[in-house]
Design a protein around this motif. Structure first.
Motif: not given
Length: 276
Positions: A255-276
């Motif tokens: 359970f903990r790891g799943i929530l942590m992974n969700a935050v990390v995955a969404a953070t990664k996607r936010s970086k991908e979507l943001s102009p550099s």
């Protein structure tokens, strides 16, 4: 050149974009008494159906965005990220360095906002959808010419729709992954808790009500008790009891790891979507 302060007791607030977030901020400011509706304006020319939502609590709806800028000391850009550049560039001739500019457009960086506007008196804010019920978790970062007084003004304004913290802009992708996307994770958890209640024999309506209130109460304890969440968890889990049996199942499922992974995955996607 010294920046003229925005008078907190008389400033006028304008919204570029008349969506749900702009409505939540405006409504919160009015309901909390921070601003009277007579000092707030927006334009709903791109979606006239949004006008009545603002007019219903006294906010002025002007013919277009230029009129909003002309009539405002603080301008909040509450537009979709993909149109932010075009909207700001169109309004650039009307923008004054005497005005404080604010953006709540997800993923749009201060350096770009400042370049498009032609000045650096800008503050970037990342609120989240619980703003609609006055419980937003927001973060803000100040641009190059924004003063501490400007920051306090915006902290007070966004404090009317929840809580706000100051953060380095480099943290904003992670903030998006945690508090920006986080409400969806919690909605999923509430739905799952309610489904568990139904599976255990509860009526659906009762299960959903209990699940929602349980999450609300637990969040209040976590934010107000001063105790670490681990301590609060231990306080509920008596030896050999029902709670530790449930926690054991959650731990077995990661359970903990799943929530942590969700935050990390969404953070990664936010970086991908943001102009550099």
């Amino acid at each position: 050149m010294e920046v003229a302060p925005i008078p907190a007791d008389t400033y006028k607030l304008g919204f570029i974009g008349a969506g749900k977030m702009a409505e939540s901020i405006a409504r919160g400011a009015v309901q909390s008494g921070i601003l009277p509706p007579s000092r707030i304006c927006t334009a709903a020319h791109s979606n006239p159906a949004r006008g009545p939502a603002f007019e219903s609590f006294g906010v002025t709806v002007l013919p277009d965005n230029r009129a909003v800028v002309k009539d405002s000391d603080v301008v909040i850009f509450s537009v979709k990220p993909q149109v932010a550049k075009d909207v700001i560039l169109q309004l650039k001739p009307q923008l004054s360095k005497k005005q404080l500019l604010v953006s709540v457009a997800a993923g749009v960086k201060l350096k770009d906002l400042q370049e498009w506007a032609g000045h650096e008196r800008f503050i970037r804010v990342m609120p989240n959808t619980p703003a609609a019920v006055g419980e937003a978790a927001s973060a803000m970062s100040l641009g190059g010419a924004a003063t501490e007084q400007d920051g306090q003004l915006i902290a007070t304004l966004f404090g009317s729709i929840g809580k706000i913290w100051k953060a380095d802009e480099k943290c904003f992708d992670a903030i998006t992954g945690l508090s920006g996307s986080g409400p969806a994770y919690i909605f999923l958890a509430i739905e799952a808790l309610a489904d568990g209640g139904v599976a255990a024999g509860l009526p659906r309506e009762l299960a959903l009500s209990l699940a929602s209130q349980t999450v609300l109460g637990a969040a209040a304890m976590a934010s107000k008790s001063g105790k670490h969440p681990g301590q609060l968890k231990d306080d509920v889990a008596s030896p050999g009891g029902t709670t530790i049996a449930g926690i054991h199942e959650l731990e077995k499922s990661g359970f903990r790891g799943i929530l942590m992974n969700a935050v990390v995955a969404a953070t990664k996607r936010s970086k991908e979507l943001s102009p550099s």
